[in-house]
Write a protein that holds these residues in place. Structure first.
Motif, PDB file in Angstrom:
ATOM      1  N   SER A   1       0.828  -1.205   0.000  1.00 44.78           N
ATOM      2  CA  SER A   1       0.000   0.000   0.000  1.00 44.78           C
ATOM      3  C   SER A   1       0.864   1.257   0.000  1.00 44.78           C
ATOM      4  N   PHE A   2       1.882   1.272   0.850  1.00 43.24           N
ATOM      5  CA  PHE A   2       2.781   2.425   0.929  1.00 43.24           C
ATOM      6  C   PHE A   2       3.511   2.629  -0.385  1.00 43.24           C
ATOM      7  N   THR A   3       3.970   1.523  -0.982  1.00 37.90           N
ATOM      8  CA  THR A   3       4.718   1.597  -2.238  1.00 37.90           C
ATOM      9  C   THR A   3       3.857   2.144  -3.378  1.00 37.90           C
ATOM     10  N   ILE A   4       2.648   1.617  -3.512  1.00 39.69           N
ATOM     11  CA  ILE A   4       1.755   2.078  -4.574  1.00 39.69           C
ATOM     12  C   ILE A   4       1.432   3.554  -4.398  1.00 39.69           C
ATOM     13  N   ALA A   5       1.153   3.946  -3.161  1.00 42.96           N
ATOM     14  CA  ALA A   5       0.754   5.327  -2.899  1.00 42.96           C
ATOM     15  C   ALA A   5       1.879   6.310  -3.206  1.00 42.96           C
ATOM     16  N   HIS A   6       3.078   6.041  -2.695  1.00 39.82           N
ATOM     17  CA  HIS A   6       4.138   7.025  -2.941  1.00 39.82           C
ATOM     18  C   HIS A   6       4.579   6.999  -4.398  1.00 39.82           C
TER      19      HIS A   6
END
Length: 274
Positions: free
Chosen positions: A84-89
């Motif tokens: 989730s963090f990777t996709i968002a940033h």
């Protein structure tokens, strides 16, 4: 050597390759050895290295990752959260490179303050208790903020990408992911040993999170003071304003699609491992 002429130097360099248009370089101080017309492999390596070391040198990003790891000390549990963090940033990092982010002077200080706020929030959530199954949602929201933070460094470096802008953008993002994985591989075993042999798990989680929250709180107040130095002026209602709204609309659509995809992914992970 031009940086030795004064305490602060700003160099403007015009490079005119024989087969393409003029390229303008504008940098402060000494950027080191720079390839004016880098090859694809050179750009790939340089920007991947830049992203990797940006994570390792970014204390605020490391502390945010630590907040994610403290209550979830297994790779399986961390899969949806880190994804989730990777996709968002990645969304905000790439969107900023294509001009979808606000250009106002106060935007960068706002993002830096919100990054510190994300650390404080996640640390306090660890202290009072957290719903680990739903944590990917708040991580996704804060990942969007951190992506803007990554983009500030990248925006100054993209001038050195030559004709490989998109490749450099992706390789920088890949370097960031390698940096995150390196931190996970380093921190997870240390935390597991710490909670197994030195301190009880709950007490250790609260203590570590409190220390992280303390640092994050100081950063947040300092960055908020810096943000207050800027005056936010209401934009004029003109063609430029509507163009800005359209850019933000496109970004919101991308975020909505990614949120839905992330929701489906977490449901799949829950079914797969439960």
């Amino acid at each position: 050597t031009l940086n030795k002429l004064a305490s602060i130097t700003n160099t403007v360099l015009r490079f005119m390759p024989p087969e393409t248009g003029e390229r303008v370089f504008n940098y402060m101080g000494d950027p080191g050895e720079v390839a004016l017309d880098p090859s694809l492999l050179h750009a790939l390596y340089e920007f991947m290295e830049l992203g990797f070391f940006h994570i390792l040198e970014g204390t605020d990003h490391i502390l945010f990752l630590l907040c994610l790891i403290i209550p979830m000390r297994s790779f399986r549990a961390l899969i949806p959260v880190i994804t989730s963090f990777t996709i968002a940033h990645s969304i905000t990092l790439i969107s900023t490179a294509f001009g979808l982010a606000p250009q106002a002077l106060w935007f960068a200080p706002l993002i830096e303050m919100l990054i510190a706020l994300s650390i404080v929030y996640m640390a306090f959530e660890n202290i009072v208790g957290v719903n680990l199954e739903k944590r990917w949602m708040i991580t996704f929201a804060f990942g969007l903020v951190h992506g803007f933070g990554f983009s500030f460094l990248l925006s100054d470096s993209m001038q050195f990408a030559g004709s490989h802008l998109f490749t450099s953008l992706l390789s920088f993002n890949l370097g960031v992911e390698f940096g995150q994985i390196f931190i996970l591989l380093l921190v997870l075993p240390i935390l597991n040993l710490l909670f197994k042999y030195i301190v009880q798990e709950k007490a250790g989680s609260i203590l570590l999170s409190a220390l992280v929250a303390h640092s994050g709180w100081h950063w947040m107040t300092e960055r908020n003071d810096a943000l207050n130095q800027y005056i936010v002026v209401m934009p004029e209602i003109n063609a430029a304003f509507y163009a800005e709204l359209m850019r933000w609309g496109i970004l919101l659509v991308i975020i909505a699609i990614a949120s839905w995809a992330m929701y489906e992914f977490t449901k799949y992970i829950e079914k797969r491992f439960n």
